[in-house]
Design a protein around this motif. Structure first.
Motif, PDB file in Angstrom:
ATOM      1  N   THR A   1      -9.387  21.150  33.799  1.00 22.85           N
ATOM      2  CA  THR A   1      -8.264  21.092  32.871  1.00 22.85           C
ATOM      3  C   THR A   1      -8.439  19.922  31.907  1.00 22.85           C
ATOM      4  N   SER A   2      -8.139  20.159  30.633  1.00 22.87           N
ATOM      5  CA  SER A   2      -8.145  19.078  29.651  1.00 22.87           C
ATOM      6  C   SER A   2      -6.820  19.090  28.895  1.00 22.87           C
ATOM      7  N   TRP A   3      -6.421  17.912  28.431  1.00 17.67           N
ATOM      8  CA  TRP A   3      -5.180  17.752  27.696  1.00 17.67           C
ATOM      9  C   TRP A   3      -5.475  17.105  26.354  1.00 17.67           C
ATOM     10  N   ALA A   4      -4.660  17.419  25.376  1.00 16.64           N
ATOM     11  CA  ALA A   4      -4.734  16.774  24.068  1.00 16.64           C
ATOM     12  C   ALA A   4      -3.300  16.539  23.591  1.00 16.64           C
ATOM     13  N   TYR A   5      -3.112  15.431  22.880  1.00 17.57           N
ATOM     14  CA  TYR A   5      -1.788  15.062  22.413  1.00 17.57           C
ATOM     15  C   TYR A   5      -1.793  14.933  20.893  1.00 17.57           C
ATOM     16  N   GLY A   6      -0.652  15.200  20.308  1.00 19.18           N
ATOM     17  CA  GLY A   6      -0.512  15.104  18.866  1.00 19.18           C
ATOM     18  C   GLY A   6       0.934  14.862  18.491  1.00 19.18           C
ATOM     19  N   PHE A   7       1.228  14.994  17.198  1.00 18.68           N
ATOM     20  CA  PHE A   7       2.556  14.670  16.681  1.00 18.68           C
ATOM     21  C   PHE A   7       2.906  15.576  15.513  1.00 18.68           C
TER      22      PHE A   7
ATOM     23  N   ARG B   1      -7.435  15.428  19.372  1.00 20.11           N
ATOM     24  CA  ARG B   1      -6.357  14.666  19.995  1.00 20.11           C
ATOM     25  C   ARG B   1      -6.035  13.462  19.128  1.00 20.11           C
ATOM     26  N   TYR B   2      -4.773  13.075  19.129  1.00 18.12           N
ATOM     27  CA  TYR B   2      -4.306  11.995  18.272  1.00 18.12           C
ATOM     28  C   TYR B   2      -3.529  10.989  19.112  1.00 18.12           C
ATOM     29  N   ASP B   3      -3.661   9.706  18.761  1.00 19.09           N
ATOM     30  CA  ASP B   3      -2.892   8.679  19.453  1.00 19.09           C
ATOM     31  C   ASP B   3      -1.789   8.154  18.529  1.00 19.09           C
ATOM     32  N   GLU B   4      -1.025   7.197  19.006  1.00 18.86           N
ATOM     33  CA  GLU B   4       0.102   6.685  18.220  1.00 18.86           C
ATOM     34  C   GLU B   4      -0.357   5.998  16.935  1.00 18.86           C
ATOM     35  N   GLU B   5      -1.527   5.373  16.959  1.00 18.21           N
ATOM     36  CA  GLU B   5      -2.041   4.739  15.744  1.00 18.21           C
ATOM     37  C   GLU B   5      -2.323   5.785  14.665  1.00 18.21           C
TER      38      GLU B   5
ATOM     39  N   ASP C   1      -1.230  19.954  24.241  1.00 15.92           N
ATOM     40  CA  ASP C   1      -1.945  21.201  24.448  1.00 15.92           C
ATOM     41  C   ASP C   1      -2.767  21.047  25.727  1.00 15.92           C
ATOM     42  N   VAL C   2      -2.856  22.121  26.495  1.00 18.90           N
ATOM     43  CA  VAL C   2      -3.590  22.114  27.760  1.00 18.90           C
ATOM     44  C   VAL C   2      -4.591  23.252  27.742  1.00 18.90           C
ATOM     45  N   ASN C   3      -5.800  22.975  28.229  1.00 16.77           N
ATOM     46  CA  ASN C   3      -6.840  23.994  28.327  1.00 16.77           C
ATOM     47  C   ASN C   3      -7.372  24.008  29.755  1.00 16.77           C
ATOM     48  N   ASP C   4      -7.325  25.160  30.400  1.00 18.53           N
ATOM     49  CA  ASP C   4      -7.868  25.320  31.745  1.00 18.53           C
ATOM     50  C   ASP C   4      -9.197  26.047  31.640  1.00 18.53           C
TER      51      ASP C   4
ATOM     52  N   GLU D   1      -1.781  18.471  14.871  1.00 15.52           N
ATOM     53  CA  GLU D   1      -1.757  19.500  15.917  1.00 15.52           C
ATOM     54  C   GLU D   1      -2.884  19.255  16.926  1.00 15.52           C
ATOM     55  N   PRO D   2      -2.553  19.083  18.213  1.00 18.55           N
ATOM     56  CA  PRO D   2      -3.583  18.857  19.217  1.00 18.55           C
ATOM     57  C   PRO D   2      -4.262  20.162  19.633  1.00 18.55           C
ATOM     58  N   VAL D   3      -5.537  20.048  19.993  1.00 18.62           N
ATOM     59  CA  VAL D   3      -6.279  21.190  20.510  1.00 18.62           C
ATOM     60  C   VAL D   3      -7.070  20.709  21.724  1.00 18.62           C
ATOM     61  N   ALA D   4      -6.666  21.156  22.906  1.00 18.28           N
ATOM     62  CA  ALA D   4      -7.390  20.821  24.125  1.00 18.28           C
ATOM     63  C   ALA D   4      -8.536  21.813  24.280  1.00 18.28           C
ATOM     64  N   ALA D   5      -9.730  21.293  24.533  1.00 23.82           N
ATOM     65  CA  ALA D   5     -10.900  22.153  24.666  1.00 23.82           C
ATOM     66  C   ALA D   5     -11.985  21.406  25.426  1.00 23.82           C
TER      67      ALA D   5
END
Length: 73
Positions: free
Chosen positions: A20-26, A49-53, A11-14, A39-43
């Motif tokens: 700009t910020s980014w968030a990652y999820g799976f 945001r979630y990592d692989e762990e 997810d990207v938030n401008d 579910e990622p939420v960039a804000a």
């Protein structure tokens, strides 16, 4: 044997103030059915945001395992 598929989400938030910020999820599927949805939420504040762990832990828990993560100093 079951089939597990992992989708990486982004997810990207401008923001005019913060930039700009980014968030990652799976999203994880087992035999076509969603078993994990991180579910990622960039804000600017309070994003998610979630990592692989996080993903690995959620998969194991969805499959019925108890997961304990400790740090050894």
């Amino acid at each position: 044997m079951s089939h597990i598929r992992i989708e990486r989400l982004e997810d990207v938030n401008d923001c005019d103030d913060c930039g700009t910020s980014w968030a990652y999820g799976f999203r994880v599927y087992q035999d076509g059915k969603v078993i994990v949805n991180l579910e990622p939420v960039a804000a600017c504040f309070d994003g998610m945001r979630y990592d692989e762990e996080d993903c690995q832990k959620a998969i194991l828990e969805a499959l019925g395992h108890t997961v304990e993560i400790t740090e050894i100093a």
